[in-house]
Design an enzyme around this catalytic site. Sequence first.
Site, mmCIF file in Angstrom:
data_model
loop_
_atom_site.group_PDB
_atom_site.id
_atom_site.type_symbol
_atom_site.label_atom_id
_atom_site.label_comp_id
_atom_site.label_asym_id
_atom_site.label_seq_id
_atom_site.Cartn_x
_atom_site.Cartn_y
_atom_site.Cartn_z
ATOM 1 N N SER A 208 -6.649 0.565 -4.662
ATOM 2 C CA SER A 208 -5.736 0.619 -4.501
ATOM 3 C C SER A 208 -5.203 0.169 -5.447
ATOM 4 O O SER A 208 -5.595 -0.959 -5.598
ATOM 5 C CB SER A 208 -5.660 0.109 -3.168
ATOM 6 N N GLN B 282 1.037 5.534 -0.998
ATOM 7 C CA GLN B 282 -0.619 4.567 -1.498
ATOM 8 C C GLN B 282 -0.859 5.220 -3.235
ATOM 9 O O GLN B 282 -0.446 6.655 -2.899
ATOM 10 C CB GLN B 282 -1.359 4.375 -1.244
ATOM 11 N N ASP C 8 -4.840 -0.218 5.311
ATOM 12 C CA ASP C 8 -5.157 0.786 3.611
ATOM 13 C C ASP C 8 -6.210 1.136 4.456
ATOM 14 O O ASP C 8 -6.452 1.570 2.351
ATOM 15 C CB ASP C 8 -5.314 -1.081 3.606
#
Length: 266
Positions: free
Chosen positions: A205, A255, A177
């Site tokens: 995100s 993402q 991430d």
Amino acid sequence: MPPRCARQGVRGQVVAQALAAAGCTIEAGRLPHSLHGYFLRAGDLSQAVGYEVERLRDGRSYCARRVTAYQDGRPIFTLSASFKSPEPTPERQQPMPEVPAPEDLPDPYARWAVNSPAEYDAAEFRRVVSMRIARPGPRTGDRTPPGVNERLVWMKATEHLPDDAMLHACAFVYASDLTLAPVAALDHEKARVEREGPARVLTASLDHSVWFHRPFRADDWLLFALRSPSGGDGRGLASGQVWTRDGTLVASLAQEVVVRPIRQPV
């Protein structure tokens, strides 16, 4: 305000913990092969997070779980994860880009500590994830097309981890991430560990997906080859592939990220 977590690293921690919660309900020998998550509300590392696991399917080869993360009684993240038993089949894979070894690259944290000492001190992820920023090698076809952001990054856990494949998957998810939002915003500013001065854009995100292809160790160097083909409408899309240092393709990830200019005080 878009749904986001208070500090970088919170999002990855929530995903990793949600995957760990799902893994606690899976029989031994089965490992995650894919996960898909949505960030719903801001999270805060200083407060407890609860995880509720729903058993969706338990088949002979595959099983699926849905996990909802709660904070202060409200859902902040939801994860769907699928697990499977290993099976031998013929293999193929994309080759790894040619890049310098991580030992031949400088530690970006050292420069970050000088450029933005307060931000560096507050960042939790630097304590658990080592990073080296690589550059593409002289391979045919490595030229970046117009409108595409690209970045190659080596990462690994800073400490040696036990021989637990589920733990390594969770550590990988935490680190993954950290990589994608900076690539989606690379046409606006450098990544956090490289830039000087305050951020000019907000990144957050919106979702996170990972596909696990082959076994790996998260405490060995992994090369993240990342690309963002689109940005607009306050959003950017980023994806990538991940290799071990011996060239084994172990994962893919994607993402969508909020990318908005930060309004400066007048």
